[in-house]
Motif scaffolding. Structure first.
Motif, short mmCIF file in Angstrom:
data_model
loop_
_atom_site.label_atom_id
_atom_site.label_comp_id
_atom_site.label_asym_id
_atom_site.label_seq_id
_atom_site.Cartn_x
_atom_site.Cartn_y
_atom_site.Cartn_z
N THR A 51 0.81 -1.47 -0.37
CA THR A 51 -0.18 -0.08 -0.46
C THR A 51 1.25 1.07 0.20
OG1 THR A 51 -1.70 -1.18 1.16
CG2 THR A 51 -1.49 1.34 1.05
N ARG A 52 2.28 1.16 0.66
CA ARG A 52 2.89 2.45 1.61
C ARG A 52 3.48 2.72 -0.37
NH1 ARG A 52 6.65 1.07 5.31
NH2 ARG A 52 4.67 1.27 7.14
N HIS A 53 3.54 1.77 -1.17
CA HIS A 53 4.67 2.07 -2.13
C HIS A 53 3.43 1.76 -3.93
CE1 HIS A 53 8.17 2.19 -0.53
NE2 HIS A 53 8.26 1.34 0.86
N GLY A 54 2.35 1.48 -2.94
CA GLY A 54 1.31 1.58 -4.41
C GLY A 54 1.71 0.76 -5.43
N LEU A 55 1.79 -1.20 -5.05
CA LEU A 55 2.12 -1.83 -5.58
C LEU A 55 1.03 -2.21 -5.71
CD1 LEU A 55 5.39 -2.98 -4.01
CD2 LEU A 55 4.59 -1.76 -6.00
N VAL A 56 -0.22 -1.74 -6.66
CA VAL A 56 -2.20 -2.37 -6.31
C VAL A 56 -2.43 -3.07 -7.60
CG1 VAL A 56 -4.03 -1.12 -7.01
CG2 VAL A 56 -2.46 -0.19 -5.34
N PRO A 57 -2.74 -4.33 -7.82
CA PRO A 57 -2.88 -5.07 -8.76
C PRO A 57 -3.29 -4.06 -9.78
CG PRO A 57 -3.00 -5.82 -6.98
CD PRO A 57 -3.77 -5.14 -6.07
N LEU A 58 -3.48 -4.35 -11.56
CA LEU A 58 -4.47 -4.17 -12.15
C LEU A 58 -4.81 -3.86 -12.56
CD1 LEU A 58 -1.49 -5.37 -15.30
CD2 LEU A 58 -2.02 -2.59 -14.51
N LEU A 59 -6.44 -5.41 -12.03
CA LEU A 59 -7.52 -6.25 -12.00
C LEU A 59 -8.24 -5.72 -10.64
CD1 LEU A 59 -7.00 -8.65 -15.34
CD2 LEU A 59 -8.15 -6.36 -15.33
N LYS A 60 -9.16 -5.77 -10.53
CA LYS A 60 -9.61 -6.01 -9.81
C LYS A 60 -10.10 -7.49 -8.98
CE LYS A 60 -10.13 -1.84 -7.53
NZ LYS A 60 -9.42 -1.75 -6.05
#
Length: 120
Positions: free
Chosen positions: A63-72
């Motif tokens: 979360t802190r480094h913006g590693l968010v999956p592309l798809l929900k």
């Protein structure tokens, strides 16, 4: 602001980041998945590599480094395919169940029951 709090924060800013080595492994597992894994699967990947770390810690790092999956997440399964047969047939009886002769009026009742073996 208390004096001790000020100096505690001052020293905390000078301390090295203890998650720096873990961040590289988290980022590698995330990128190897094609940016599709969330924190739970990244945590499982790290466990598979033999690294013991809390899932919450992995979640905080991602979360802190913006590693968010592309798809929900995928849609929930539903077997509903819409209305079958298109339009409803015309109501020819209009609740007048008196027949003028044999085989002139037929009525049916369709009921569905769920039992452990399936639908009946």
């Amino acid at each position: 602001l208390a004096r001790s709090t000020y100096y505690h924060q001052l020293n905390a800013m000078n301390r090295p980041d203890r998650d720096a080595s873990l961040l590289g492994l988290v980022r590698e597992a995330f990128e190897n998945s094609g940016r599709r894994y969330g924190y739970k699967r990244v945590h499982l990947e790290l466990r598979g590599m033999g690294i013991r770390v809390s899932a919450k810690r992995v979640m905080r790092l991602m979360t802190r480094h913006g590693l968010v999956p592309l798809l929900k997440r995928a849609r929930r399964y539903s077997s509903y395919k819409g209305e079958i047969g298109g339009e409803a047939p015309d109501n020819l009886v209009n609740r007048d169940f008196h027949a003028e002769g044999p085989n002139r009026l037929w009525a049916a009742d369709l009921t569905e029951f769920r039992i452990p073996a399936g639908k009946v």
